[in-house]
Write a protein that holds these residues in place. Structure first.
Motif, PDB file in Angstrom:
ATOM      1  N   UNK A 434      56.829  -7.148  46.449  1.00 44.63           N
ATOM      2  CA  UNK A 434      55.878  -8.349  46.723  1.00 44.63           C
ATOM      3  C   UNK A 434      54.476  -7.393  47.395  1.00 44.63           C
ATOM      4  N   UNK A 435      53.425  -8.093  47.458  1.00 45.57           N
ATOM      5  CA  UNK A 435      52.071  -7.321  47.906  1.00 45.57           C
ATOM      6  C   UNK A 435      52.505  -6.579  49.075  1.00 45.57           C
ATOM      7  N   UNK A 436      52.368  -5.498  49.476  1.00 46.49           N
ATOM      8  CA  UNK A 436      52.612  -4.675  50.806  1.00 46.49           C
ATOM      9  C   UNK A 436      51.737  -3.423  50.815  1.00 46.49           C
ATOM     10  N   UNK A 437      51.384  -3.115  52.070  1.00 47.57           N
ATOM     11  CA  UNK A 437      51.047  -1.928  52.391  1.00 47.57           C
ATOM     12  C   UNK A 437      52.062  -0.782  52.341  1.00 47.57           C
ATOM     13  N   UNK A 438      52.316   0.110  51.532  1.00 46.59           N
ATOM     14  CA  UNK A 438      53.401   1.162  51.300  1.00 46.59           C
ATOM     15  C   UNK A 438      52.890   2.492  51.589  1.00 46.59           C
ATOM     16  N   UNK A 439      53.766   3.240  51.910  1.00 46.95           N
ATOM     17  CA  UNK A 439      53.608   4.552  52.256  1.00 46.95           C
ATOM     18  C   UNK A 439      54.782   5.621  51.581  1.00 46.95           C
ATOM     19  N   UNK A 440      54.378   6.512  50.879  1.00 50.11           N
ATOM     20  CA  UNK A 440      55.476   7.399  50.485  1.00 50.11           C
ATOM     21  C   UNK A 440      55.153   8.751  50.739  1.00 50.11           C
ATOM     22  N   UNK A 441      56.112   9.341  51.436  1.00 51.06           N
ATOM     23  CA  UNK A 441      55.626  10.522  52.235  1.00 51.06           C
ATOM     24  C   UNK A 441      56.768  11.719  52.023  1.00 51.06           C
ATOM     25  N   UNK A 442      56.519  12.803  51.873  1.00 48.53           N
ATOM     26  CA  UNK A 442      57.647  14.044  51.891  1.00 48.53           C
ATOM     27  C   UNK A 442      57.586  14.611  53.106  1.00 48.53           C
ATOM     28  N   UNK A 443      59.040  14.859  53.573  1.00 41.19           N
ATOM     29  CA  UNK A 443      59.231  15.641  54.815  1.00 41.19           C
ATOM     30  C   UNK A 443      60.418  16.861  54.629  1.00 41.19           C
ATOM     31  N   UNK A 444      60.128  17.827  55.541  1.00 39.64           N
ATOM     32  CA  UNK A 444      61.131  18.901  55.342  1.00 39.64           C
ATOM     33  C   UNK A 444      62.461  18.499  56.050  1.00 39.64           C
ATOM     34  N   UNK A 445      63.411  19.213  56.259  1.00 37.18           N
ATOM     35  CA  UNK A 445      64.761  18.786  56.732  1.00 37.18           C
ATOM     36  C   UNK A 445      64.496  18.768  58.442  1.00 37.18           C
ATOM     37  N   UNK A 446      63.484  19.359  58.852  1.00 34.72           N
ATOM     38  CA  UNK A 446      63.186  19.235  60.303  1.00 34.72           C
ATOM     39  C   UNK A 446      62.378  17.927  60.584  1.00 34.72           C
ATOM     40  N   UNK A 447      62.216  17.015  59.806  1.00 36.32           N
ATOM     41  CA  UNK A 447      61.383  15.875  60.138  1.00 36.32           C
ATOM     42  C   UNK A 447      59.818  16.035  60.167  1.00 36.32           C
ATOM     43  N   UNK A 448      59.443  17.174  59.678  1.00 32.26           N
ATOM     44  CA  UNK A 448      58.007  17.642  59.472  1.00 32.26           C
ATOM     45  C   UNK A 448      57.388  16.961  58.203  1.00 32.26           C
ATOM     46  N   UNK A 449      56.272  16.161  58.370  1.00 33.90           N
ATOM     47  CA  UNK A 449      55.662  15.454  57.201  1.00 33.90           C
ATOM     48  C   UNK A 449      54.803  16.758  56.604  1.00 33.90           C
ATOM     49  N   UNK A 450      55.181  16.838  55.202  1.00 32.73           N
ATOM     50  CA  UNK A 450      54.512  17.935  54.419  1.00 32.73           C
ATOM     51  C   UNK A 450      53.543  17.452  53.346  1.00 32.73           C
ATOM     52  N   UNK A 451      53.683  16.158  53.236  1.00 28.92           N
ATOM     53  CA  UNK A 451      52.960  15.416  52.062  1.00 28.92           C
ATOM     54  C   UNK A 451      52.819  13.791  52.391  1.00 28.92           C
ATOM     55  N   UNK A 452      51.698  13.433  52.055  1.00 31.71           N
ATOM     56  CA  UNK A 452      51.606  11.730  51.838  1.00 31.71           C
ATOM     57  C   UNK A 452      50.938  11.445  50.606  1.00 31.71           C
ATOM     58  N   UNK A 453      51.773  10.902  49.576  1.00 35.92           N
ATOM     59  CA  UNK A 453      51.683  10.820  48.374  1.00 35.92           C
ATOM     60  C   UNK A 453      50.859   9.442  47.958  1.00 35.92           C
TER      61      UNK A 453
END
Length: 496
Positions: A434-453
């Motif tokens: 359905x129409x939505x604002x979506x985020x696709x993000x990459x994290x390391x195993x410590x929970x630190x975001x390393x990329x927002x795709x």
């Protein structure tokens, strides 16, 4: 009530929910709390006090049994016009009343209840503070009442604090009794009970109550993972690494054990529990390593099926794989909720993969527990201390009415990346329903975001994006798709 406030583990004010800094006083009997037409009051002529469980006896009588945290078990016919409750058992005088997470917390009927009349309760008792699992027998003269003189203590486990008592007891498909134990309370598991195999706290236990001994009143199943060990590890343990497995159930077809483990300050999680599994607490909370994150060793830990952060709730209420008839579109789907936010989710899972995780409803109910009747219909217990509470179930959906438009994708989905492992880049496909604002993000195993795709509005459809590992180190990474109604997470491996 059942869950301590995650900040400092101060017990929350009963019957209040903090929303955006404002305090909302709730009364579960008020019409309109179950929004969107998903739920209806299952027994509108009945009211309850602090209900924490609904179940049935498995004896073909189609009676409903409701457990009240205050110490009572009531039973009544499974009829929406039912107008009176019958007291089945009252053990209020046995309970500790020191903390809001104590009381009568669990009930399980023996698989052979029709012949032996046995049922088992889980409660917290005082002096010393302890969890007690006891067996009772139904009255030989009145099938609607328990024999209060038949109490037989199965196991007692001392509790260092008044919270994180777990409390659920369930007979598995194998006929053994499973007991969910919290980590002993306080905050941050100060004694590391979740990882300590020499104690029963922070564990899922599995015992044989059909074969008693003079000293233990139960036996250890020979296939328990630590049966016969010489290291001093408790042989009752089936799995470990839990913070507070409040509500959990077995899937009716596969026998999988689904557990909602209540988190602390960051994440809530749902696990599928296997023999001997370590589910991470207090090393990890959900998919994220806990502070201090340096030196976080995740070797051998089993990650959740899903987790979610505290923007969506604060205390997961584990549910059931639905197998009722009121919502045929949900058969085979895991249904669970969050006690603090009132949100209800559905989760499709097969072959170790999540194909759908989305929100069913956003209510104002304090959903303390789920339960099933003898036909597999699902019920929700709404809990308020200072007012009467109600039991809800799904509204009937006519079979002739389609429950989802065939012209749009069936659900949000996040697919496994390909290739995996990869170097230097990998492709990720996801689906928007359905129409939505979506985020696709990459994290390391410590929970630190390393990329927002991806970060923006998307129309219904199937999409693909690429992550180029760039300067990232080899190892396991998590990628997460989030939208207003939920989130999906998968793992991938960058191999340099």
């Amino acid at each position: 009530m059942l869950y301590a406030n995650k900040k400092g583990d101060i017990v929350k004010t009963i019957g209040k929910r903090l929303i955006g800094g404002a305090t909302l006083i709730l009364a579960a009997c008020v019409q309109g709390l179950a929004q969107g037409g998903l739920l209806v009051n299952a027994f509108p002529n009945l009211s309850f006090t602090q209900p924490v469980l609904l179940t049935h006896a498995g004896d073909g009588t189609d009676r409903i049994f409701v457990v009240q945290q205050t110490g009572q078990i009531y039973q009544f016919p499974n009829d929406s016009s039912a107008s009176s409750l019958k007291l089945f058992l009252n053990i209020q005088n046995k309970l500790s009343a020191l903390g809001a997470e104590e009381g009568l917390l669990g009930l399980a009927f023996h698989p052979n209840y029709t012949t032996n009349g046995y049922f088992y309760v889980n409660y917290t008792a005082p002096n010393p503070l302890r969890t007690v699992v006891a067996r009772y027998r139904v009255s030989q003269s009145d099938p609607d009442k328990a024999d209060t003189t038949s109490a037989f203590i199965i196991i007692e486990i001392n509790q260092p604090a008044s919270n994180h008592n777990g409390g659920n007891v369930v007979f598995g498909p194998d006929g053994y009794l499973y007991i969910g134990m919290g980590d002993g309370g306080s905050g941050n598991d100060p004694n590391n009970n979740g990882q300590n195999l020499s104690v029963l706290l922070g564990k899922m236990l599995r015992i044989d109550v059909n074969d008693t001994t003079a000293t233990t009143h139960y036996r250890i199943p020979p296939d328990n993972p630590f049966a016969g060990n010489v290291l001093g590890w408790r042989e009752e343990i089936w799995a470990y690494g839990f913070r507070n497995p409040w509500r959990w159930s077995f899937a009716p077809v596969t026998g999988d054990l689904w557990v909602g483990d209540v988190g602390q300050v960051t994440r809530e999680e749902v696990d599928v529990v296997v023999k001997g599994g370590n589910y991470g607490w207090k090393i990890m909370e959900g998919f994220i390593c806990r502070p201090p994150t340096t030196g976080c060793d995740t070797t051998g830990l089993i990650l959740p099926v899903i987790d979610y952060d505290h923007t969506l709730g604060g205390a997961v209420t584990g549910g059931y794989i639905y197998r009722g008839r009121r919502r045929p579109d949900l058969v085979g789907v895991y249904i669970y909720a969050d006690y603090e936010s009132g949100r209800i989710w559905k989760l499709r899972y097969s072959g170790g993969m999540v194909s759908d995780w989305s929100q069913l409803d956003d209510t104002q109910l304090l959903i303390s527990s789920f339960g099933e009747d003898q036909d597999g219909e699902l019920y929700l217990c709404s809990y308020v201390e200072a007012a009467t509470s109600a039991i809800y179930r799904f509204a009937q959906v006519p079979v002739s009415v389609p429950v989802m438009s065939p012209t749009r994708p069936a659900a949000f989905a996040l697919e496994q990346n390909f290739p995996n492992p990869f170097n230097p880049e990998t492709e990720i496909h996801y689906q928007v329903s359905e129409p939505s604002h979506v985020r696709l993000e990459v994290f390391d195993v410590l929970g630190k975001r390393v990329a927002t795709l991806v970060d923006g509005m998307k129309s219904p459809g199937r999409y693909a994006t690429v992550w180029r590992g760039g300067g990232s180190a080899s190892g396991v990474y998590l990628y997460r798709l989030t939208w207003s109604g939920g989130a999906l997470t998968r793992s991938m491996v960058l191999a340099r």
